[in-house]
Design an enzyme around this catalytic site. Structure first.
Site, mmCIF file in Angstrom:
data_model
loop_
_atom_site.group_PDB
_atom_site.id
_atom_site.type_symbol
_atom_site.label_atom_id
_atom_site.label_comp_id
_atom_site.label_asym_id
_atom_site.label_seq_id
_atom_site.Cartn_x
_atom_site.Cartn_y
_atom_site.Cartn_z
ATOM 1 C CD GLU A 1 9.574 -1.437 -0.632
ATOM 2 O OE1 GLU A 1 8.867 -2.122 0.136
ATOM 3 O OE2 GLU A 1 9.126 -0.566 -1.390
ATOM 4 N N GLY B 1 9.471 -4.218 -9.624
ATOM 5 C CA GLY B 1 10.746 -3.909 -10.244
ATOM 6 C C GLY B 1 11.906 -4.033 -9.286
ATOM 7 C CG ASP B 2 15.760 -3.512 -10.844
ATOM 8 O OD1 ASP B 2 15.542 -4.733 -10.888
ATOM 9 O OD2 ASP B 2 16.266 -2.873 -11.776
ATOM 10 C CG ASN C 1 10.659 1.759 2.463
ATOM 11 O OD1 ASN C 1 11.371 1.140 1.672
ATOM 12 N ND2 ASN C 1 10.873 3.029 2.760
ATOM 13 N NE ARG D 1 11.679 9.603 -12.356
ATOM 14 C CZ ARG D 1 10.830 8.585 -12.259
ATOM 15 N NH1 ARG D 1 9.773 8.534 -13.072
ATOM 16 N NH2 ARG D 1 11.025 7.629 -11.369
ATOM 17 N N GLY E 1 19.168 2.668 -7.262
ATOM 18 C CA GLY E 1 18.018 3.520 -7.534
ATOM 19 C C GLY E 1 17.575 4.383 -6.380
ATOM 20 C CD GLU E 2 15.141 4.308 -3.123
ATOM 21 O OE1 GLU E 2 15.111 5.447 -2.597
ATOM 22 O OE2 GLU E 2 14.162 3.799 -3.710
ATOM 23 C CD GLU F 1 -2.727 -1.234 2.496
ATOM 24 O OE1 GLU F 1 -2.482 -0.384 3.389
ATOM 25 O OE2 GLU F 1 -3.611 -2.103 2.606
ATOM 26 C CG HIS F 2 2.919 2.286 2.916
ATOM 27 N ND1 HIS F 2 4.148 1.953 3.455
ATOM 28 C CD2 HIS F 2 1.987 1.671 3.707
ATOM 29 C CE1 HIS F 2 3.985 1.208 4.514
ATOM 30 N NE2 HIS F 2 2.675 1.005 4.698
#
Length: 626
Positions: A256, A250-251, A227, A364, A561-562, A224-225
């Site tokens: 997570e 995805g990745d 993490n 993007r 990606g973070e 739902e969100h």
């Protein structure tokens, strides 16, 4: 290989032809029984087909004398005539089909006597020969298709007696039950927002039916969100009830789950994650990936293709591939885990800029990448690393990490009597030095990348480091020094080609076990946060960069990606910390780089040609010829 004793052997009916069907603990095989009237046409079952040695040798010799096989074998893409002849000889001389027991998905008994239901749709009438065999069972198995794809295929055998049919079903099920590596209960997390927001549809339509077929029970959680999966794995999940966890996304979703599972394992074993020197405890549960994201780099680099059905079948057969995980620390404080790419400079700036343009969607990344290339920022700092000198292979060799990789199986250790490989150094380089086995390099860098795997994806089939291994306990540290825009563009373009991307004077690569990075302006103040860079260092930046007062002193670290909050980090590789439901990319030595067939008929002929080619080349190798 020791010959396995037969468990069952019977003459069964398949598509109106009589076959000799045999089962042992390794293989299920069926071979058409020769009759006076040969059947040339028929279905093609692909797991593997091998014509009899005599007929295959005779056929190939005959074709060679007429069609110059040696020339045509190198021009298969345009010589459809050659493959047509191979198809004719295999289908007309009888074929032997085989399926590995480990790749049988399920077996079920069919009720042939009940007849067909009249539901208004067109139905094929049963043949008279099938009516004489009133009992039947269907075996579902893995079929290898084009470009690393797997598919679920069925073959139905008809029996004269019900007792014989039940015996076959029971015996095959007993063999499947003996495969202890197969999961029975899975915990599934679905990200409904990743990629094109098709995660739930992909799971319900493509994956769930396969799990049901293989009698795998699942507990599904739709996140739902952000993490959600990480936090649930850390605290609430009853992991002892499951044989593995699966992510549909995805990745980012995979990252997570890695953080949740690894953190839970360390907490349960009393390991302090904040200590960079601490040895982490490997996770016992395997992780499955159903690709439903934007790039799905992890899936592509471990399976060879982003295909939900293929990934689901790897989970069902219980494949297991260990994988290294990097831990990232700042001042003895744990930041994140990384399994694919750590990037500072170009990739960090690109991610930071793209995060401010989420309203653009996936476009993007292209926009931010082009913008970052034009800005052409470089960053000064010190890189220190511990070279991996006790391993097989180098980052620039031609070996690739594939299924059954020798280097990964043996933990990257050197098992010969030779002396360990010494890291090559240049004594004339003034900005490098050694301290206690660590190598120290100071300079100006456009990009600093650490690749724990090839990082291959559809846009870059070879990846950032093509020779990187999944589970050898190392990461490939790639340093791109300051250079012109043109040279940097040459380096980036080589990621999409087959040329050596490290064969440039401003690029160097090292296979390491640990490394540290300290920015120039942070060497005496390691507590400085990235958010304060603009306020506290603006005047210093202007003094040290008179030619460009707006040039930044810091980049950001792109960690799978973070964005990391600190520029000064310490990274350590933890060998085989997690396991995936994959087996690595399988070799496709013959037709790997040729164009894909466009029709089912063409695909079938290519597959038959591939089988016959393997027979021919295998025989040549045994005879000592090339």
């Amino acid at each position: 290989m020791e010959k396995q004793p037969r468990l069952l052997a019977s003459q069964l009916l398949l598509k109106n032809s009589l076959f000799e069907v045999s089962l042992n603990r390794v293989l299920l095989t069926w071979k058409e029984i020769a009759t006076k009237k040969k059947r040339v046409s028929g279905g093609i079952h692909h797991p593997f087909k091998v014509a009899g040695p005599r007929s295959a040798a005779a056929a190939l010799a005959w074709i060679a004398s007429l069609c110059r096989v040696n020339w045509m074998a190198h021009n298969l893409a345009s010589e459809f005539f050659f493959m047509s002849w191979l198809t004719f000889f295999i289908t007309s001389h009888g074929t032997s089909h085989g399926v590995s027991v480990s790749e049988i998905l399920a077996v079920r008994e069919l009720d042939v006597d009940c007849g067909t239901k009249d539901d208004g749709r067109w139905q094929k009438m049963p043949q008279k020969s099938t009516e004489a065999y009133p009992y039947a069972f269907t075996v579902s198995y893995v079929e290898r298709a084009w470009q690393h794809r797997w598919r679920c295929s069925d073959v139905t055998f008809h029996c004269l007696e019900g007792a014989l049919c039940q015996q076959w079903v029971q015996t095959i099920r007993e063999q499947l039950t003996a495969l202890t590596s197969r999961p029975k209960h899975l915990l599934v997390y679905i990200n409904p927002y990743g990629g094109k927001q098709q995660g739930e549809r992909i799971y319900e339509q493509k994956v769930a039916p396969l799990f049901t077929l293989a009698s795998i029970s699942t507990h599904v959680i739709v996140t739902e969100h952000a993490n959600h999966a990480r936090d649930h794995l850390r605290t609430e999940a009853e992991l002892k009830k499951y044989d593995g966890v699966v992510c549909v996304g995805g990745d980012g979703m995979f990252s997570e789950m890695v953080h949740g599972l690894v953190s839970r394992t360390q907490r349960d074993n009393g390991v302090d994650q904040n200590s960079p020197e601490e040895k982490l405890v490997p996770c016992t549960l395997r992780i499955g990936i159903i690709p439903a994201g934007s790039t799905d780099c992890i899936c592509y680099a471990t399976v060879g293709i982003n295909d939900p059905v293929t990934s689901a079948l790897h989970i069902i057969v219980g494949d297991a591939q260990p994988m290294d995980v990097c831990s990232v620390h700042h001042n003895n404080t744990f930041l994140r885990y990384s399994v694919s790419l750590l990037g500072y400079g170009f990739y960090g700036d690109m991610l930071a800029d793209s995060e401010r343009k989420r309203w653009m969607g996936p476009a993007r990344y292209d926009f931010s990448g082009f913008k970052t290339f034009l800005t052409h920022h470089y960053y000064e700092g010190t890189v220190s690393f511990l070279p991996a000198t006790d391993i097989l292979g180098t980052p620039r060799d031609k070996t690739r990490c594939r299924a059954g990789c020798f280097i990964c199986q043996h933990n990257g250790q050197l098992y010969s009597e030779d002396a360990p490989e010494i890291c090559e150094t240049d004594p004339d380089v003034s900005d490098s030095e050694y301290k206690g086995g660590w190598r120290v390099i100071r300079g100006k860098f456009l990009a600093i990348n650490a690749a724990s795997m090839s990082c291959a994806c559809p846009r870059s089939p070879k990846g950032l480091s093509p020779a990187a291994h999944l589970a050898d306990g190392t990461t490939d540290l790639i340093l791109v020094r300051k250079c012109s825009r043109f040279n940097f563009l040459r380096h980036l373009l080589r990621h999409t080609s087959k040329y050596d991307q490290f064969d440039m004077t401003f690029v160097e690569v090292h296979r390491v076990r640990r490394f540290r990075f300290t920015p120039r302006y942070c060497q005496s103040d390691s507590e400085l946060d990235l958010r304060e860079n603009g306020k506290r260092l603006f005047s210093q930046i202007c003094r040290d960069h008179p030619a460009c007062s707006c040039s930044p002193a810091y980049s950001s670290w792109n960690c799978d990606g973070e964005i990391l909050p600190h520029a000064a980090i310490e990274v350590g590789v933890h060998c085989q910390l997690i396991k995936l439901f994959v087996r690595g990319i399988e070799e496709q030595p013959v037709f790997e780089d040729l164009p894909s067939p466009k029709s089912r008929t063409e695909r079938a002929v290519w597959l038959v040609a591939l089988s016959c080619w393997r027979v021919m080349t295998g025989g040549a190798c045994r005879n000592g010829t090339t």
